[in-house]
Design an enzyme around this catalytic site. Structure first.
Site, mmCIF file in Angstrom:
data_model
loop_
_atom_site.group_PDB
_atom_site.id
_atom_site.type_symbol
_atom_site.label_atom_id
_atom_site.label_comp_id
_atom_site.label_asym_id
_atom_site.label_seq_id
_atom_site.Cartn_x
_atom_site.Cartn_y
_atom_site.Cartn_z
ATOM 1 N N THR A 151 0.873 -1.189 0.000
ATOM 2 C CA THR A 151 0.000 0.000 0.000
ATOM 3 C C THR A 151 0.908 1.237 0.000
ATOM 4 O O THR A 151 2.053 1.179 0.455
ATOM 5 C CB THR A 151 -0.943 -0.003 1.216
ATOM 6 O OG1 THR A 151 -0.157 -0.122 2.385
ATOM 7 C CG2 THR A 151 -1.949 -1.119 1.125
ATOM 8 N N ILE B 144 7.583 2.205 6.163
ATOM 9 C CA ILE B 144 8.589 1.163 6.397
ATOM 10 C C ILE B 144 9.988 1.586 5.928
ATOM 11 O O ILE B 144 10.982 1.284 6.606
ATOM 12 C CB ILE B 144 8.118 -0.188 5.799
ATOM 13 C CG1 ILE B 144 6.863 -0.654 6.560
ATOM 14 C CG2 ILE B 144 9.212 -1.253 5.897
ATOM 15 C CD1 ILE B 144 6.969 -0.682 8.080
ATOM 16 N N ILE C 93 1.322 4.327 1.489
ATOM 17 C CA ILE C 93 1.991 4.981 2.636
ATOM 18 C C ILE C 93 2.960 4.009 3.309
ATOM 19 O O ILE C 93 4.091 4.369 3.655
ATOM 20 C CB ILE C 93 0.941 5.517 3.637
ATOM 21 C CG1 ILE C 93 0.076 6.575 2.955
ATOM 22 C CG2 ILE C 93 1.597 6.081 4.880
ATOM 23 C CD1 ILE C 93 -1.202 6.933 3.707
ATOM 24 N N CYS C 94 2.528 2.788 3.478
ATOM 25 C CA CYS C 94 3.407 1.788 4.105
ATOM 26 C C CYS C 94 4.668 1.589 3.270
ATOM 27 O O CYS C 94 5.773 1.470 3.798
ATOM 28 C CB CYS C 94 2.688 0.444 4.219
ATOM 29 S SG CYS C 94 1.205 0.486 5.231
ATOM 30 N N THR C 95 4.513 1.550 1.961
ATOM 31 C CA THR C 95 5.613 1.183 1.081
ATOM 32 C C THR C 95 6.540 2.350 0.768
ATOM 33 O O THR C 95 7.763 2.188 0.716
ATOM 34 C CB THR C 95 5.032 0.612 -0.250
ATOM 35 O OG1 THR C 95 4.205 -0.491 0.085
ATOM 36 C CG2 THR C 95 6.135 0.173 -1.197
#
Ligand code: BEZ
Length: 164
Positions: free
Chosen positions: A48, A56, A50-52
């Site tokens: 996704t 992270i 924002i996560c990617t």
């Protein structure tokens, strides 16, 4: 459904998975924090945006300084299956600085009270976006984003600077 886990509580002994070749192996937060202090970042989804792109990568970049500030491991937990989790880990962290684990059955997340419904985004039930520090099986600190689409209290920097 239980309430959210709090500071001083023992983390659930729920299985978290990773792959060795095609085999699924499991561990638990109890095992990972045995005799140690670890930092955990929980995210709603591999791949996704924002996560990617944002969340992270901060942890990958800061893993050495998090380790220098006393965490033996930096652990990323996601509610995706172990195959997707592994592919995402290979993409984001080719040097293997973090430990990526699948909570694909959401057992850890549900037992911590750290899941939410993302049906609006076609995500179904997902992990919250959170950071947790765990020492010898007990929660020392927990921060949960009010909205999974924002990073306000769960940055990697906030973990490093946190007074424990
Ligand atoms: C994200 O961009 O990280 C994200 C997108 C949709 C649902 C949850 C997270």
């Amino acid at each position: 459904m239980r309430g959210r886990i709090g500071t001083g509580e023992r983390v659930p002994d729920a299985p978290l998975a990773w792959l060795v070749g095609d085999d699924i192996r499991t561990t638990s937060m109890i095992e990972l924090s045995r005799g140690a202090r670890v930092v955990v970042v929980g995210v709603p989804g591999a791949f996704t945006p924002i996560c990617t792109r944002t969340h992270i990568p901060q942890f990958v970049e800061m893993a050495p300084s998090l380790q220098a500030s006393g965490f033996s491991k930096v652990i990323c937990v996601t509610g995706n299956d172990p195959w997707v989790t592994q592919l995402w880990a290979d993409r984001l962290d080719p040097e293997g600085r973090l430990v990526f684990l699948s909570d694909g059955n959401l057992e850890f997340g549900r037992r911590c009270g750290l899941t939410r419904n993302l049906t609006d985004l076609f995500g179904g039930e997902r992990l919250d976006r959170f950071t947790m520090t765990v020492c010898k099986g007990f929660v020392e600190r927990l921060s949960v984003e009010p909205s999974p689409m924002e990073i306000t209290c769960t940055s990697a920097d906030s973990c490093r600077l946190a007074e424990i």
